[in-house]
Design a protein around this motif. Structure first.
Motif, PDB file in Angstrom:
ATOM      1  N   SER A   1     -29.396 -14.656 -12.744  1.00  0.00           N
ATOM      2  CA  SER A   1     -29.992 -13.662 -12.313  1.00  0.00           C
ATOM      3  C   SER A   1     -30.377 -12.493 -13.069  1.00  0.00           C
ATOM      4  N   ASN A   2     -31.194 -11.542 -12.638  1.00  0.00           N
ATOM      5  CA  ASN A   2     -31.631 -10.470 -13.438  1.00  0.00           C
ATOM      6  C   ASN A   2     -30.057  -9.705 -13.783  1.00  0.00           C
ATOM      7  N   LEU A   3     -29.306  -9.290 -12.978  1.00  0.00           N
ATOM      8  CA  LEU A   3     -28.223  -8.363 -13.235  1.00  0.00           C
ATOM      9  C   LEU A   3     -27.507  -8.995 -14.210  1.00  0.00           C
ATOM     10  N   GLU A   6     -28.902  -8.423 -17.453  1.00  0.00           N
ATOM     11  CA  GLU A   6     -28.791  -6.909 -17.973  1.00  0.00           C
ATOM     12  C   GLU A   6     -27.183  -6.638 -18.507  1.00  0.00           C
ATOM     13  N   GLU A  11     -24.256 -15.946 -15.031  1.00  0.00           N
ATOM     14  CA  GLU A  11     -24.112 -15.492 -13.585  1.00  0.00           C
ATOM     15  C   GLU A  11     -22.882 -15.965 -13.085  1.00  0.00           C
ATOM     16  N   ILE A  26     -20.419  -9.843  -5.153  1.00  0.00           N
ATOM     17  CA  ILE A  26     -21.685  -8.798  -5.428  1.00  0.00           C
ATOM     18  C   ILE A  26     -22.452  -8.496  -4.288  1.00  0.00           C
TER      19      ILE A  26
END
Length: 83
Positions: A1-3, A6, A11, A26
């Protein structure tokens, strides 16, 4: 995922670590935060339920209403009337 990208974790590690710290996943946490904001907007503003759905990140009002009922056992309209 993008999170995960970052914060520099894969993941799986991100999800497990988040759950260990906060006691929920989350997306469950995100939904809870959105519903708290929605509750405040219902109580403190005259914004329509559709506007509140958009503000809290829902594309469809029906999805917002379903999540709100799950969180508070009442529809947004009922919540507004009794509070």
């Amino acid at each position: 995922s993008n999170l995960a990208l970052e914060v520099g974790l894969n993941e799986h590690k991100l999800k497990n670590g988040f759950k260990q710290i906060f006691g929920m996943g989350i997306y469950t946490f995100l939904t809870h935060v959105r519903m708290q904001k929605a509750r405040t907007l219902l109580e403190d503003t005259d914004k329509s339920i559709k506007e509140i759905a958009v503000i809290t990140g829902y594309k469809r009002t029906s999805s917002f209403i379903r999540c709100f009922k799950k969180e508070f056992d009442k529809s947004p309209a009922t919540w507004r009337k009794i509070n």
